[in-house]
Design an enzyme around this catalytic site. Structure first.
Site, PDB file in Angstrom:
ATOM      1  N   GLN A 125       0.910  -1.209  -0.016  1.00 50.02           N
ATOM      2  CA  GLN A 125      -0.097   0.137  -0.088  1.00 50.02           C
ATOM      3  C   GLN A 125       0.758   1.339  -0.087  1.00 50.02           C
ATOM      4  O   GLN A 125       1.339   1.334   0.898  1.00 50.02           O
ATOM      5  CB  GLN A 125      -1.071  -0.041   1.223  1.00 50.02           C
ATOM      6  CG  GLN A 125      -1.952   1.326   1.536  1.00 50.02           C
ATOM      7  CD  GLN A 125      -2.614   1.090   2.760  1.00 50.02           C
ATOM      8  OE1 GLN A 125      -2.042   0.169   3.718  1.00 50.02           O
ATOM      9  NE2 GLN A 125      -3.613   1.852   3.010  1.00 50.02           N
ATOM     10  N   GLY A 126       1.168   2.020  -1.268  1.00 48.99           N
ATOM     11  CA  GLY A 126       1.785   3.158  -1.322  1.00 48.99           C
ATOM     12  C   GLY A 126       1.029   4.368  -1.241  1.00 48.99           C
ATOM     13  O   GLY A 126       0.756   5.224  -1.980  1.00 48.99           O
ATOM     14  N   SER A 128       1.145   6.600   2.196  1.00 50.71           N
ATOM     15  CA  SER A 128       1.984   7.548   3.271  1.00 50.71           C
ATOM     16  C   SER A 128       3.360   8.249   2.433  1.00 50.71           C
ATOM     17  O   SER A 128       3.844   7.350   1.629  1.00 50.71           O
ATOM     18  CB  SER A 128       2.377   6.825   4.403  1.00 50.71           C
ATOM     19  OG  SER A 128       1.322   6.521   5.073  1.00 50.71           O
ATOM     20  N   SER A 160       4.597  -1.119   3.890  1.00 50.36           N
ATOM     21  CA  SER A 160       4.864  -2.710   4.548  1.00 50.36           C
ATOM     22  C   SER A 160       4.972  -3.651   3.466  1.00 50.36           C
ATOM     23  O   SER A 160       4.007  -3.524   2.663  1.00 50.36           O
ATOM     24  CB  SER A 160       3.705  -2.941   5.593  1.00 50.36           C
ATOM     25  OG  SER A 160       3.587  -2.010   6.465  1.00 50.36           O
ATOM     26  N   GLU A 243      -9.201  -1.440   5.518  1.00 50.98           N
ATOM     27  CA  GLU A 243      -7.965  -1.559   6.276  1.00 50.98           C
ATOM     28  C   GLU A 243      -8.652  -1.648   7.975  1.00 50.98           C
ATOM     29  O   GLU A 243      -8.087  -2.541   8.706  1.00 50.98           O
ATOM     30  CB  GLU A 243      -6.827  -0.543   6.366  1.00 50.98           C
ATOM     31  CG  GLU A 243      -5.900  -0.720   7.150  1.00 50.98           C
ATOM     32  CD  GLU A 243      -4.524   0.237   6.566  1.00 50.98           C
ATOM     33  OE1 GLU A 243      -5.010   1.443   5.886  1.00 50.98           O
ATOM     34  OE2 GLU A 243      -3.514  -0.183   6.855  1.00 50.98           O
ATOM     35  N   GLU A 363      -5.441   9.930  17.027  1.00 54.49           N
ATOM     36  CA  GLU A 363      -5.978  11.050  17.068  1.00 54.49           C
ATOM     37  C   GLU A 363      -6.950  11.433  16.057  1.00 54.49           C
ATOM     38  O   GLU A 363      -8.072  11.978  16.037  1.00 54.49           O
ATOM     39  CB  GLU A 363      -4.926  12.225  17.316  1.00 54.49           C
ATOM     40  CG  GLU A 363      -4.067  12.353  18.463  1.00 54.49           C
ATOM     41  CD  GLU A 363      -2.956  11.206  18.515  1.00 54.49           C
ATOM     42  OE1 GLU A 363      -2.969  10.349  17.578  1.00 54.49           O
ATOM     43  OE2 GLU A 363      -2.635  10.949  19.434  1.00 54.49           O
TER      44      GLU A 363
HETATM   45  C1  LIG Z   1       4.060  -0.380  11.516  1.00 54.34           C
HETATM   46  C2  LIG Z   1       3.305   0.505  10.521  1.00 54.34           C
HETATM   47  C3  LIG Z   1       2.967   0.344   9.149  1.00 54.34           C
HETATM   48  C4  LIG Z   1       2.606   0.987   8.119  1.00 54.34           C
HETATM   49  N1  LIG Z   1       2.236   0.542   6.990  1.00 54.34           N
HETATM   50  C5  LIG Z   1       1.995   1.294   5.780  1.00 54.34           C
HETATM   51  C6  LIG Z   1       1.879   0.997   4.592  1.00 54.34           C
HETATM   52  O1  LIG Z   1       1.832  -0.083   4.379  1.00 54.34           O
HETATM   53  N2  LIG Z   1       1.477   1.969   3.633  1.00 54.34           N
HETATM   54  C7  LIG Z   1       1.397   3.373   3.809  1.00 54.34           C
HETATM   55  O2  LIG Z   1       0.826   4.082   3.107  1.00 54.34           O
HETATM   56  N3  LIG Z   1       1.690   3.663   5.242  1.00 54.34           N
HETATM   57  C8  LIG Z   1       1.880   2.813   6.234  1.00 54.34           C
HETATM   58  N4  LIG Z   1       2.071   3.400   7.350  1.00 54.34           N
HETATM   59  C9  LIG Z   1       2.186   4.640   7.872  1.00 54.34           C
HETATM   60  C10 LIG Z   1       0.786   5.217   8.364  1.00 54.34           C
HETATM   61  O3  LIG Z   1      -0.492   5.058   7.777  1.00 54.34           O
HETATM   62  C11 LIG Z   1       1.243   6.637   9.110  1.00 54.34           C
HETATM   63  O4  LIG Z   1       2.323   6.808   9.533  1.00 54.34           O
HETATM   64  C12 LIG Z   1      -0.085   7.496   9.757  1.00 54.34           C
HETATM   65  O5  LIG Z   1      -1.143   7.506   8.670  1.00 54.34           O
HETATM   66  C13 LIG Z   1       0.479   8.673  10.205  1.00 54.34           C
HETATM   67  O6  LIG Z   1       1.057   9.479   9.482  1.00 54.34           O
HETATM   68  P1  LIG Z   1       2.450  10.142   9.739  1.00 54.34           P
HETATM   69  O7  LIG Z   1       3.515   8.999  10.275  1.00 54.34           O
HETATM   70  O8  LIG Z   1       2.904  11.005   8.532  1.00 54.34           O
HETATM   71  O9  LIG Z   1       2.055  10.979  10.805  1.00 54.34           O
HETATM   72  P2  LIG Z   1       1.326  12.773  10.889  1.00 54.34           P
HETATM   73  O10 LIG Z   1       0.197  12.601   9.949  1.00 54.34           O
HETATM   74  O11 LIG Z   1       2.539  13.523  10.657  1.00 54.34           O
HETATM   75  O12 LIG Z   1       1.018  12.900  12.288  1.00 54.34           O
HETATM   76  C14 LIG Z   1       1.884  13.326  13.352  1.00 54.34           C
HETATM   77  C15 LIG Z   1       1.214  13.360  14.739  1.00 54.34           C
HETATM   78  O13 LIG Z   1       0.061  14.395  14.602  1.00 54.34           O
HETATM   79  C16 LIG Z   1      -1.001  14.086  14.830  1.00 54.34           C
HETATM   80  N5  LIG Z   1      -2.282  14.472  13.941  1.00 54.34           N
HETATM   81  C17 LIG Z   1      -2.091  14.377  12.561  1.00 54.34           C
HETATM   82  N6  LIG Z   1      -3.189  15.328  11.850  1.00 54.34           N
HETATM   83  C18 LIG Z   1      -3.977  15.471  13.091  1.00 54.34           C
HETATM   84  C19 LIG Z   1      -5.439  15.900  13.235  1.00 54.34           C
HETATM   85  N7  LIG Z   1      -5.940  16.352  12.194  1.00 54.34           N
HETATM   86  N8  LIG Z   1      -6.006  16.109  14.486  1.00 54.34           N
HETATM   87  C20 LIG Z   1      -5.215  15.738  15.659  1.00 54.34           C
HETATM   88  N9  LIG Z   1      -3.889  14.937  15.586  1.00 54.34           N
HETATM   89  C21 LIG Z   1      -3.337  15.021  14.172  1.00 54.34           C
HETATM   90  C22 LIG Z   1      -1.112  12.474  14.629  1.00 54.34           C
HETATM   91  O14 LIG Z   1      -1.980  11.770  15.347  1.00 54.34           O
HETATM   92  C23 LIG Z   1       0.211  12.037  15.052  1.00 54.34           C
HETATM   93  O15 LIG Z   1       0.358  11.898  16.625  1.00 54.34           O
HETATM   94  C24 LIG Z   1       2.462   2.596   8.596  1.00 54.34           C
HETATM   95  C25 LIG Z   1       2.700   2.921   9.822  1.00 54.34           C
HETATM   96  C26 LIG Z   1       3.174   1.830  10.734  1.00 54.34           C
HETATM   97  C27 LIG Z   1       3.417   2.681  12.083  1.00 54.34           C
END
Ligand SMILES: Cc1cc2nc3c(=O)[nH]c(=O)nc-3n(C[C@H](O)[C@H](O)[C@H](O)COP(=O)(O)OP(=O)(O)OC[C@H]3O[C@@H](n4cnc5c(N)ncnc54)[C@H](O)[C@@H]3O)c2cc1C
Length: 383
Positions: A125-126, A128, A160, A243, A363
């Protein structure tokens, strides 16, 4: 949803139980070897597929059994009960396949669904990107039309299973003038091309479960657009709702087993007479039951609307919180094993940290539940 099983559902359950008893998976490889673990789960998925048990809810023409929603839930409960692994192609089976069934053309369904189920072609899943996680619609990966192809350049992160994947569910920007949610398109990108470089990222568990993707003028045929150009946001939402709800259903059963193991250890160590442990375990039991019932209730939404609804966000949020509480309590109950590398409990405890981030952070899920389930006023963007 009526939770009393019919004769037909009981027969379905007994047939599956019998098959699982007669066909246990091969012995699991030692902890710490992610590649061997993946190969083991892939071989297991192939055996499920050959027997028609890889995804019973899928239509028969794509390798399923056309099972009802209740039978599908029974399936997850039974494979959980038998403690067999989830399929290697979990993202293909639980996210990609269901998305194609809603949005894919007949040609796409015929081409892509059977090898998802047989684990011949693994999916990732591409979505993020380094600057687009929760706010997925602000992603920057670009796709530009060039004849019959789209040419894609950008970077994805936390992908992942990319190292094993043939296909990537990729969301890219195709209209640079439109509002951010409207300029996106959902593609199936072939990972086997030099223009796509996969770099593993090692997690706190020690496993390189997810990766960075560097995409430099990768080519995607126009035929691999899913759901129409500019419609990527809606298609991506189908993937995300599957998901949160679909994966949630499978994971709540694993949660129950971890809790059963923990109660067994607490009993063996005489800890249940300590009111603090008894209280903490009872709280986890109540949470597990609530999550189980919420997962079943989610099936009613699928019955009503044809796909999971926003309520799946509640299940996913409660599951991640409970799994973290449970594995944290295991440190006290199980003891040093939980803090020793390459033990089952240390893996569970460390892996649980990512639960409240993956598939939507807690969140963000709380915002969805507040706005789309409870109908509370929308969050105003921070000043
Ligand atoms: C084990 C694991 C597997 C993953 N696998 C995949 C995958 O296969 N494919 C893929 O595409 N992604 C994957 N991800 C990514 C995951 O979907 C993202 O990490 C997640 O969506 C959060 O995005 P970010 O890391 O950019 O954090 P950010 O979006 O930058 O968030 C940072 C912080 O700000 C808070 N925040 C952000 N916006 C808001 C809001 N509107 N209100 C309140 N709080 C907010 C968040 O809760 C967080 O605490 C994976 C992540 C993990 C940990």
């Amino acid at each position: 949803m009526d939770l009393t099983f019919s004769e037909r559902e009981l027969a379905f359950r007994d047939e599956l139980r019998g098959w699982l008893a007669d066909n246990p998976p091969d012995e699991r490889p030692a902890n710490g070897d992610e590649g061997a673990d993946h190969a083991w789960r892939r071989a297991w998925q192939r055996r499920l597929y050959d027997a028609g048990w890889a995804a019973p809810a899928w239509p028969t023409e794509y390798g399923g059994r056309g099972a009802s929603l209740t039978e599908s839930a029974i399936y997850f409960e039974e494979i959980g009960r038998a403690r067999v692994p989830l399929p290697a192609n979990v993202l293909g089976v639980l996210l990609g396949g269901p998305t194609l069934m809603v949005w894919g053309s007949d040609e796409q369904k015929e081409r892509y669904l059977p090898p998802i189920l047989s684990a011949e072609e693994i999916w990732c899943q591409g979505f993020s990107e380094p600057e687009a996680g929760s706010d997925l619609a602000s992603l920057k990966t670009r796709a530009v039309k060039d004849g019959e192809d789209w040419v894609v350049t950008g970077q994805k992160v936390w992908t992942s299973g990319a190292q094993y994947s043939k296909w990537c569910m990729l969301v890219a920007r195709t209209d640079f003038e439109a509002e951010k949610h409207k300029g996106l398109t959902y593609f199936l990108m072939d990972m086997e091309q030099d223009a796509v470089q996969v770099r593993p990222l090692r997690q706190i568990t020690g496993d390189p479960e997810f990766n960075e993707l560097f995409i430099e003028e990768a080519r995607i045929p126009h035929a691999n657009v899913v759901g129409g150009v500019g419609n990527g946001w809606k298609v991506a939402l189908t993937t995300l709702m599957n998901e949160r709800a679909g994966l949630g259903f499978a994971l709540q059963i694993r949660l129950r087993h971890l809790l059963d193991d923990l109660v067994e250890t607490a009993t063996a160590r005489g800890l249940l007479s300590d009111p603090l442990y008894a209280d903490a375990l009872a709280d986890l039991h109540l949470r597990c039951e609530s999550i189980r019932l919420l997962s079943w209730k989610g099936l009613t939404d699928v019955e009503r609307y044809g796909q999971p609804g926003p309520e799946g966000s509640l299940t996913k949020w409660l599951w991640s919180e409970t799994n973290q509480k449970l594995t944290q309590l295991a440190v006290d109950i199980v003891g040093p094993e939980t803090l020793t590398a390459n033990t089952d409990w240390s893996y569970e405890m460390l892996r649980a940290r990512g639960n409240s981030i993956e598939g939507g952070t807690t969140e963000v899920l709380k915002n969805i539940v507040a706005e789309r389930v409870l109908g509370l006023p929308r969050l105003k963007a921070a000043a």
